[in-house]
Design a protein around this motif. Structure first.
Motif, mmCIF file in Angstrom:
data_model
loop_
_atom_site.group_PDB
_atom_site.id
_atom_site.type_symbol
_atom_site.label_atom_id
_atom_site.label_comp_id
_atom_site.label_asym_id
_atom_site.label_seq_id
_atom_site.Cartn_x
_atom_site.Cartn_y
_atom_site.Cartn_z
ATOM 1 N N GLU A 32 3.221 6.059 -3.030
ATOM 2 C CA GLU A 32 4.333 6.852 -3.556
ATOM 3 C C GLU A 32 4.227 7.067 -5.062
ATOM 4 N N GLN A 33 3.408 6.235 -5.726
ATOM 5 C CA GLN A 33 3.277 6.309 -7.179
ATOM 6 C C GLN A 33 2.050 7.106 -7.620
ATOM 7 N N GLY A 34 1.328 7.681 -6.645
ATOM 8 C CA GLY A 34 0.214 8.536 -6.993
ATOM 9 C C GLY A 34 -1.110 8.040 -6.452
ATOM 10 N N ALA A 35 -2.071 8.950 -6.361
ATOM 11 C CA ALA A 35 -3.373 8.636 -5.764
ATOM 12 C C ALA A 35 -4.122 7.571 -6.561
ATOM 13 N N GLU A 36 -4.063 7.658 -7.883
ATOM 14 C CA GLU A 36 -4.783 6.688 -8.710
ATOM 15 C C GLU A 36 -4.217 5.283 -8.528
ATOM 16 N N GLU A 37 -2.879 5.190 -8.481
ATOM 17 C CA GLU A 37 -2.228 3.897 -8.271
ATOM 18 C C GLU A 37 -2.592 3.339 -6.902
ATOM 19 N N ALA A 38 -2.587 4.210 -5.884
ATOM 20 C CA ALA A 38 -2.899 3.771 -4.522
ATOM 21 C C ALA A 38 -4.311 3.216 -4.434
ATOM 22 N N GLU A 39 -5.262 3.861 -5.085
ATOM 23 C CA GLU A 39 -6.641 3.398 -5.036
ATOM 24 C C GLU A 39 -6.793 2.037 -5.720
ATOM 25 N N SER A 40 -6.120 1.870 -6.861
ATOM 26 C CA SER A 40 -6.196 0.600 -7.588
ATOM 27 C C SER A 40 -5.598 -0.538 -6.766
ATOM 28 N N VAL A 41 -4.467 -0.272 -6.120
ATOM 29 C CA VAL A 41 -3.802 -1.302 -5.324
ATOM 30 C C VAL A 41 -4.640 -1.662 -4.098
ATOM 31 N N ASP A 47 0.827 -1.206 0.000
ATOM 32 C CA ASP A 47 0.000 0.000 0.000
ATOM 33 C C ASP A 47 0.866 1.263 0.000
ATOM 34 N N SER A 48 1.946 1.245 0.786
ATOM 35 C CA SER A 48 2.844 2.405 0.846
ATOM 36 C C SER A 48 3.553 2.631 -0.485
#
Length: 367
Positions: free
Chosen positions: A52-61, A47-48
């Protein structure tokens, strides 16, 4: 158990985000209580990394991780582990696999899955088969991972007695077991008493019985791959090899009466013989590389190997055994390309590795 086809399919997948997670696990003991805690911490690391790769990436993960969050509290899941656990999450992919190799903690969130830590599995001859055979019957077992599964075996004769139609073998030829428990453990077969004609008849019955078993084994394994290990007494081993038309018999065998061994003992003894084949295959691959040196058919520079592998020029890729998951980016890239182009891949002990760079390639043709 993951196969080469599974790893290739994972390597082919390019879809961001792709979450890869590796961790060691434990079969028993107090450490098993720590495994779910480690797993939860690794999910947090994923998740961390995504954050670090952006809000869109964080939501997908986070959406991907939600599918496995419940495993932390699944006591039955953690009570039945092997030596390592791997997790692959991505679009259309959700795989959680127990593997019988130790893995270091490792998390990657990127555009593709990292399969490099699983490369040692590629040199394993799995599954393999065990043929338990004595005069009373035969059983064909498939060893895949840590389980033995009995396979169909439709033999014309299910024992030596059945191969002696019209004769009462018990009356014509008497026998007693080997003279001591130690002799039985050494695999000494029964000792027969009777006249020469009776012994000849017994030998003919035994040959007829073993030939029928061999035909049934060949038929059962027709559409399956993997070596075959015999588990029997010495006399049966010699005669079966003389008669057999099976081309996958391992040279050595598990000696002794097979019914005198536990399932786990039988599997481990056979596995030791199969691993000997794997070591031989690896040594032969290193020898082929050495023989081709100076002929324009070898590479030991990581950058050039990656290029050659992507172009489909690599016949055999040799990788030094990594410390845990510490394959370099170029080693991982070369391994991925080699998987996708059908190259043989061997993980080589450091003392056998022919290149100081930790990677070497034998080419299909000169470049």
């Amino acid at each position: 158990m993951l196969t080469r086809a599974d790893l290739t399919k994972l390597a082919e997948k390019e879809s961001r985000p792709a979450v890869t997670l590796y961790m060691p696990t434990h079969r028993r003991g107090r450490e098993t209580r720590q495994d779910p805690i480690r797993f939860g911490n690794l999910l947090k690391q994923a998740d961390s990394q995504a954050a670090e790769q952006g809000a869109e990436e964080a939501e997908s993960v986070r959406e991907l991780l939600a599918a496995v969050q419940g495993l932390e509290e699944d006591q039955d899941f953690w009570a039945h582990q092997s030596d390592g656990l791997c997790l692959f999450l991505g679009e259309g992919v959700e795989r959680v696999e127990r593997v019988p190799i130790s893995l270091e903690e490792h998390v990657v969130v990127g555009e593709r899955f990292d399969v490099a830590p699983l490369l040692p599995i590629l040199s394993w001859r799995r599954p393999f088969f065990i043929l338990k055979i004595d005069q009373h019957g035969a059983a064909l077992l498939k060893a895949d991972g840590e389980a033995l599964v009995e396979q169909p075996l439709d033999s014309e004769y299910d024992s030596i007695a059945a191969a002696a139609p019209g004769r009462n073998r018990e009356g014509a030829l008497q026998f007693h077991s080997a003279s001591s428990p130690r002799a039985q453990r050494r695999g000494e077969g029964p000792i027969y008493h009777g006249n020469a004609a009776d012994k000849d008849a017994h030998a003919a019955d035994m040959r007829r019985y073993l030939a029928a078993v061999d035909a049934a084994v060949t038929d059962s394994l027709r559409d399956q791959e993997g070596p075959l290990v015999l588990a029997c007494v010495e006399e049966t081993n010699s005669l079966y090899r003389e008669l057999s038309e099976c081309d996958r018999l391992v040279d050595d065998y598990v000696e002794g009466a097979p019914d005198g061994k536990s399932e786990d003992e039988l599997r481990l003894n056979a596995l030791a013989l199969v691993k000997g084949l794997e070591r031989r295959d690896t040594q032969q691959a290193v020898q082929r590389y050495g023989d081709a040196t100076g002929q324009g058919l070898t590479l030991d520079t990581p950058e050039r190997i990656v290029e050659a592998a992507k172009a489909g020029q690599v016949d055999t890729l040799l990788l030094s055994e990594a410390d845990g998951t510490s394959y370099s980016g170029q080693q991982s890239d070369a391994a991925r390309a080699a998987l996708l182009t059908g190259s043989d891949i061997f993980v080589v002990d450091e003392d056998l590795m022919p290149s100081p760079s930790g990677i070497a390639a034998l080419l299909r043709y000169q470049v």
